[in-house]
Design an enzyme around this catalytic site. Sequence first.
Site, PDB file in Angstrom:
ATOM      1  CB  ILE A 137      -8.164   0.996  -8.168  1.00  0.00           C
ATOM      2  CG1 ILE A 137      -6.960   0.060  -7.971  1.00  0.00           C
ATOM      3  CG2 ILE A 137      -7.928   1.945  -9.341  1.00  0.00           C
ATOM      4  CD1 ILE A 137      -5.684   0.731  -7.468  1.00  0.00           C
ATOM      5  N   GLY A 170       0.839  -1.178   0.000  1.00  0.00           N
ATOM      6  CA  GLY A 170       0.000   0.000   0.000  1.00  0.00           C
ATOM      7  C   GLY A 170       0.876   1.230   0.000  1.00  0.00           C
ATOM      8  CB  ILE A 195     -19.987  21.919  17.929  1.00  0.00           C
ATOM      9  CG1 ILE A 195     -18.658  22.274  18.587  1.00  0.00           C
ATOM     10  CG2 ILE A 195     -20.874  23.157  17.791  1.00  0.00           C
ATOM     11  CD1 ILE A 195     -17.770  23.178  17.773  1.00  0.00           C
ATOM     12  CD  GLU A 241      -3.698  10.486  -3.954  1.00  0.00           C
ATOM     13  OE1 GLU A 241      -2.797  11.320  -4.035  1.00  0.00           O
ATOM     14  OE2 GLU A 241      -4.711  10.505  -4.674  1.00  0.00           O
ATOM     15  CB  THR A 272      -0.752   6.110   6.226  1.00  0.00           C
ATOM     16  OG1 THR A 272       0.646   5.843   6.381  1.00  0.00           O
ATOM     17  CG2 THR A 272      -1.466   4.889   5.652  1.00  0.00           C
TER      18      THR A 272
END
Lengths: 379, 247, 322
Positions: free
Chosen positions: A157, A131, A337, A363, A365
């Site tokens: 992909i 990866g 919140i 893309e 980690t």
Amino acid sequence: MNFEFTEEQLMIQQAARDYAQRELIKDVLERDATATFPTHHVKALAELGFMGMMVSPDYDGTGLDAVSYVLAMEELSKIDASVSVIVSVNNSLVCYGLEKFGNETQKNKYLKPLARGEKIGAFLLSEPEAGSDATSQRTTAEDKGDYYLVNGTKNWITNANSASTYIVITQTNAAKKHKGITALIVEKDSPGITLGPHEDKMGMRSSDTHSVMFNDVKVPKENRIGEEGFGFTFAMKVLEGGRIGIASQALGLASGALERATAYAKERKAFGTVIANHQAIAFKLADMAVKVENARNLCLKAAWLKDQGKPYGIASAMAKQYAADIAMEVTTEAVQIHGGYGYVKEYHVERLMREAKLTQIYEGTSEVQKIIISREQLK
Amino acid sequence: MKILVLIGNVPDTTTKIKFNADKTAFDAAGVQWIINPWDELALTRAMELKEAPGSKVESVTVANVGRQETEATLRKALAIGADKAIRVDADARDAFYVASQLAKVCQGFDLIFAGVEASDYNGAAVGGMLAELLGMQSVSAVSGLQAEEGFVRITREIEGGSQTLTAATPLMAIVQKGIAKEPRIPAMRGIMMARSKPLEVLSPVDTETRVSFASFDLPPAKAACKKFSEEQAKELIHALRDEAKVL
Amino acid sequence: MSVLIYIDNTDGKFKKAGFEAVSYGVALAAQAGSEAVAVSLGNVAEAELLKLGNYGVSKVLSSTDERFASMDNQAAAKALAFAAAKVGAEIVVLAHNNLGKAIAPRLAVKLQAGLVSNATGLPLNLSPFTVNKNVFTGKAIGHAVVHTAVKVLTLSYNSYGVVEKPVSVNIEAFDAGLGDADFGLKVEQTQKVTGKILLSEAEIVVAGGRGMKGPENWGGIEELAEILGAGTACSRPVSDEGWRSHGEHVGQTGKIIAPNLYFALGISGAIQHLGGVSGSKVIVAVNKDPDAPIFEAADYGIVGDVMKVLPQFIEAAKELKA
């Protein structure tokens, strides 16, 4: 130093904002629920010029700078990160890779329709066992004279099904390890390509993610990008720019969540006053605002360096790691919140939170970004 | 056919309205400026007419009266697709002043679009005054327009319905919602080309000011909303009769 | 010296906006110490013209030229300028409706007059002539000063009200001397909305927003409107989604309305929406979100499910009207 945007950059930001707030918002919840690919949005964004923003007009792109790209990505991502990831992959991975490293024939044949947005591209790097560690590619491309025979599996992909043009990172010489890696342009409808099932993801559910299996797929040699063995450098260079896209996406998720939380805090009453008047909430918003501003500055700095033709790989790693991590924090706080409303889909912030998680993963980690940053720091 | 679209530069419609300390002028600090919404729809329709197959529209020009800071608005109009912009370099003092300035530059157009009003001072006057100064026919409340050979076919809103009619050009069409479906978002390429399109700056002509504003006020604050529970819905209706006396 | 009031007709009938303009003009003439004169263009029967006396105007100029039926702005402005000269009008009043809005600017240029459109009351001052008008689409009020000798005003709907003050009427026919060339518009077709209360005229308006969930739920809105003799309207998202026609969209970029009573059902009350309805005398809001901005603008409100509230409204309205 000049922190002013040009009139064109502001207009592009406004155009992206108008499209997102007028069009993407209409069906974003439904597409999230049904995991439907936004075909009509991709078409409309292509007509507006978003699919090949940074490609030169010589290749049918818009020829914009990376700063404009950051501004546009932030605005689209405030509303819909599924759409913005399609834009990001097409622009900063596929189009950028082809324009920067492809030859003239490849650019005319493959880049132009991608820049016009008539076709979509996908970038096939990740594998079941590779990866963020891109060196251990198992997908092989065997030299058969005038073509390569590609075998293997690529994972996670983005655009796998909707894309027509794949850029596939393959191993052409396993002995050479990462120096034996080669990038190929592969047409998706080539015989021997099959897709795994649509991944049922936590967020970004409207983008299509699949694994892609290659079984004796013939790829003509003229579809090789650069020389054999160039693939690793190619992938790393492309990912440097890709990080700007995903960093800006993370920024948009965070700033979108901040906008929603701010508006909510000014409306929602508790203990006789709007919750914005409670310091616990006001300070949360202040912390979120500082994080968003930092992320924006990092994104713009990386984009500016790229536009100046200066090295930007470290800057884009910093932007990506920081923006992704604060996107997770800011969206989580936005849900907090909102209280109970934040936990239901109608208020959008829970979706932004789910989507923010992916920006820390794909893309490269956050941990991989830290490897890049720390190596530079320690060299 | 040559089309002119009048472009107003107004505060974004979400702007919270504030005035200066002595309440004599609008406080423009931090305000985002946009093309007056009706003018933007008019421009969108003008572009549709130009881009239609077999179109006879040669050019679309946009014009405004304003200082240099309003050029961003004109350039957005160029980005949307207008071919040329004209700016009369003056503050827009009142509707008659603006119409008088524009009358100078509005020669030679077959069709002029004006928005029904501007979302700032709601004058609803520039288009009509300009038409009168030019001696041009005007049609107001226009919600649809088709260009035909030498004339236009118009749909306009009337009290209690709508009407289709024809009118010869030159013509002033004062348009409202419906003239185009949605304002057009400029394409990237249009944005990049905007700066290379002509933007002509003209000096104003001397014109009297007929109407001015002495001061402004914000509407008085409403009394707090009187809340009823879901089960008391009928009582609310009774209150409308007995208390508010509107039923 | 006089105050000239233009009263427009639809198919020979006057409407409330016109009667309001007459009421206003009569009061204005009293304030200025001059005479109020009404003017009517087009084929209006004597009986209809006589009605104007109910609102205090004793002199009515009438040009029964049928060509005015095409509602030609250029021709109407010319005829009104003629009438203004005839009676030495110092002030001309028109309703701020489609036709009034279209004619007033042309007339102002002809009379070399300053124009205040959307005036909301009698002048604060006659010298300098100062009158309030809506600006920023109802989000503020401007004190407009007119510097010219002759003034043209268009009156914001429902801002003054209709005031009955019966007097006897003297009708005077006039011919503005217009040629066929003055009437450039050729009407091909007129579509009237029949059987429905016009939004611009409605005293009561029932409006639905996205909170109504879908067009299939509008039956309740229409039923309530019918019982109350109200017009129906909607918020922008509703017309954008195509649930209701654009003609029903009220708000800053849609229709601006000022009824006596406005029901906002399932409308959150974005600032652009409030801009279009803030002139309403009484606003009733029903919304499930207690923090919806509509409650800031509303006089009466229910935090709750509009689907549960609407049937009760209908029932109560039925009882009231029974």
